[in-house]
Design a protein around this motif. Structure first.
Motif, PDB file in Angstrom:
ATOM      1  N   ARG A  25     -28.041 -12.665  12.605  1.00  0.00           N
ATOM      2  CA  ARG A  25     -28.340 -14.085  12.832  1.00  0.00           C
ATOM      3  C   ARG A  25     -29.865 -14.320  12.817  1.00  0.00           C
ATOM      4  N   LEU A  44     -31.278 -13.765   9.266  1.00  0.00           N
ATOM      5  CA  LEU A  44     -31.034 -14.915   8.382  1.00  0.00           C
ATOM      6  C   LEU A  44     -32.077 -16.000   8.622  1.00  0.00           C
ATOM      7  N   GLU A  88     -28.073 -19.267   2.666  1.00  0.00           N
ATOM      8  CA  GLU A  88     -27.778 -18.689   3.982  1.00  0.00           C
ATOM      9  C   GLU A  88     -26.328 -18.219   4.065  1.00  0.00           C
ATOM     10  N   ALA A 124     -25.331 -14.412   4.620  1.00  0.00           N
ATOM     11  CA  ALA A 124     -24.601 -14.157   5.871  1.00  0.00           C
ATOM     12  C   ALA A 124     -23.316 -13.386   5.588  1.00  0.00           C
ATOM     13  N   ARG A 182     -24.609 -23.150  15.450  1.00  0.00           N
ATOM     14  CA  ARG A 182     -23.916 -22.293  14.489  1.00  0.00           C
ATOM     15  C   ARG A 182     -22.615 -21.777  15.078  1.00  0.00           C
ATOM     16  N   ASP A 228     -20.868 -18.593  14.015  1.00  0.00           N
ATOM     17  CA  ASP A 228     -21.009 -17.461  13.091  1.00  0.00           C
ATOM     18  C   ASP A 228     -20.349 -16.221  13.664  1.00  0.00           C
ATOM     19  N   ALA A 271     -21.440 -13.767  15.156  1.00  0.00           N
ATOM     20  CA  ALA A 271     -21.910 -13.310  16.470  1.00  0.00           C
ATOM     21  C   ALA A 271     -21.168 -13.992  17.619  1.00  0.00           C
ATOM     22  N   PHE A 294     -24.309 -24.747  10.661  1.00  0.00           N
ATOM     23  CA  PHE A 294     -23.950 -23.576   9.860  1.00  0.00           C
ATOM     24  C   PHE A 294     -22.656 -22.961  10.366  1.00  0.00           C
ATOM     25  N   ASP A 332     -19.946 -19.650   9.095  1.00  0.00           N
ATOM     26  CA  ASP A 332     -19.638 -18.622   8.091  1.00  0.00           C
ATOM     27  C   ASP A 332     -18.132 -18.373   8.116  1.00  0.00           C
TER      28      ASP A 332
END
Lengths: 144, 114
Positions: free
Chosen positions: A13, A16, A37, A41, B20, B22, B24, B53, B55
Motif C-alpha cells: 500500500r 503504491l 495503480e 496493485a 481505500r 485494498d 491490506a 481506490f 482492488d
C-alpha cells in the motif's frame, strides 16, 4: 524509475503511494493514475499472496520506464514460481448464478490482462520476472 | 478503517469512511461489514463516496459481505468514484449489485438491478 517494496500488504500500500507520487511528474489524468495503480496493485498483491506466501522478508523490485507507447513495467521477485510456469489465464467466472455461488476472487489476473499489454513471464536464476506495458499515451516525453 | 451506520426509511446505510478498500484491510472490512449488517433490516446501502481506490481483494470482500447477509437481506451500493466504478464495470460486478449514483438516489430512483 526503480522501487524496492517489502513483500507485505501494508508495504505494498505504501509502495503504491510512493510509485504513483513519483509518476506525478508525467502529469497524467486521474483516470490514467487509477488504471496504473490498479494494475500495479494486482501484480504486487499476487506476489505477496503467492510468490512470497511463506517469505515475509521478500522484496518486490519494480522498474518503470515511461516511453511514448506507455509505461514499461518490470517486476522481479525471488519467490515461488507461477503455477505451471505461466501467467494464469484470469478468466472471469460466470455471474449468472445464485448469490451464494458468486466468485469472491479470481478478478486479479483478469484485471491485469484486461489493462496491461505485452504481458510476459520468465523464470530466471530463481527469480520471477514479469514485464508488461500500460498503454498510456505520453506524447510530451522528450524523444531520446 | 471505519464504518458509520444510520437508518433511513427502514434501510441501513453504511458509509465506508476510508480512502481505500485494498488487500491490506479486505478481511477486516468483511468482518466489520458482517457485524454492521447482523440483525439489520432487509435493505442495506453501502455508500462508497470516500473510497478512491479498490482492488480485487476489496471487491472480493464486498461480494463476500453480500454472501454473508441473512437470506432476506440485500446489499446495494451508492456513490462509486470513477476508479471504484471502473473495477465493478470491468469485472461485470455492476450487473450483480444495484448501484445508485448517490445515497439520496437510492431512496428516490427506481432500482435497476439485473
Amino acid at each position: 524509475m526503480k522501487f524496492a517494496i517489502p513483500g507485505t500488504e501494508i508495504a505494498v500500500r505504501n509502495g503504491l503511494a510512493d510509485t504513483i507520487s513519483a509518476l506525478r511528474v508525467l502529469n497524467l489524468s486521474g483516470e490514467d493514475y487509477g488504471t496504473i495503480e490498479l494494475v500495479l496493485a494486482e501484480v504486487m498483491n499476487n506476489i505477496v499472496e503467492h510468490a512470497y506466501a511463506d517469505s515475509p522478508d521478500g522484496v518486490i523490485e519494480l522498474t518503470i520506464q515511461p516511453k511514448e507507447r506507455g509505461l514499461y513495467c518490470t517486476f522481479n521477485d525471488n519467490g515461488h514460481p507461477m503455477p505451471d510456469g505461466t501467467v494464469p489465464l484470469g478468466n472471469l467466472s460466470s455471474l449468472n448464478c445464485e448469490v451464494d455461488d458468486l466468485p469472491e476472487g479470481g478478478f486479479g489476473w483478469f484485471l491485469i490482462r484486461d489493462l496491461a499489454r505485452d504481458l510476459e513471464y520468465k523464470r530466471k536464476c530463481g527469480k520471477n520476472i514479469l514485464t508488461f506495458r500500460i498503454a498510456i499515451e505520453l506524447p510530451n516525453l522528450p524523444v531520446s | 478503517m471505519q464504518l458509520e451506520t444510520t437508518t433511513r426509511n427502514d434501510a441501513l446505510i453504511i458509509t465506508a469512511v476510508m480512502p481505500r478498500i485494498d488487500a491490506a484491510i479486505a478481511i477486516q472490512f468483511k468482518d466489520e461489514m458482517r457485524d454492521a449488517c447482523d440483525g439489520g433490516p432487509a435493505r442495506v446501502v453501502l455508500d462508497l463516496a470516500d473510497v478512491d481506490f479498490i482492488d480485487s481483494s476489496g471487491l472480493g470482500a464486498i461480494v463476500a459481505t453480500m454472501k454473508l447477509l441473512a437470506p432476506d437481506q440485500k446489499l446495494e451500493l451508492a456513490t462509486l468514484s470513477d476508479n471504484v466504478d471502473k473495477v465493478f464495470r470491468l469485472t461485470r460486478m455492476d450487473s450483480v449489485f444495484a448501484i445508485h449514483s448517490t445515497t439520496d438516489a437510492a431512496f428516490t430512483n427506481i432500482i435497476h438491478a439485473s
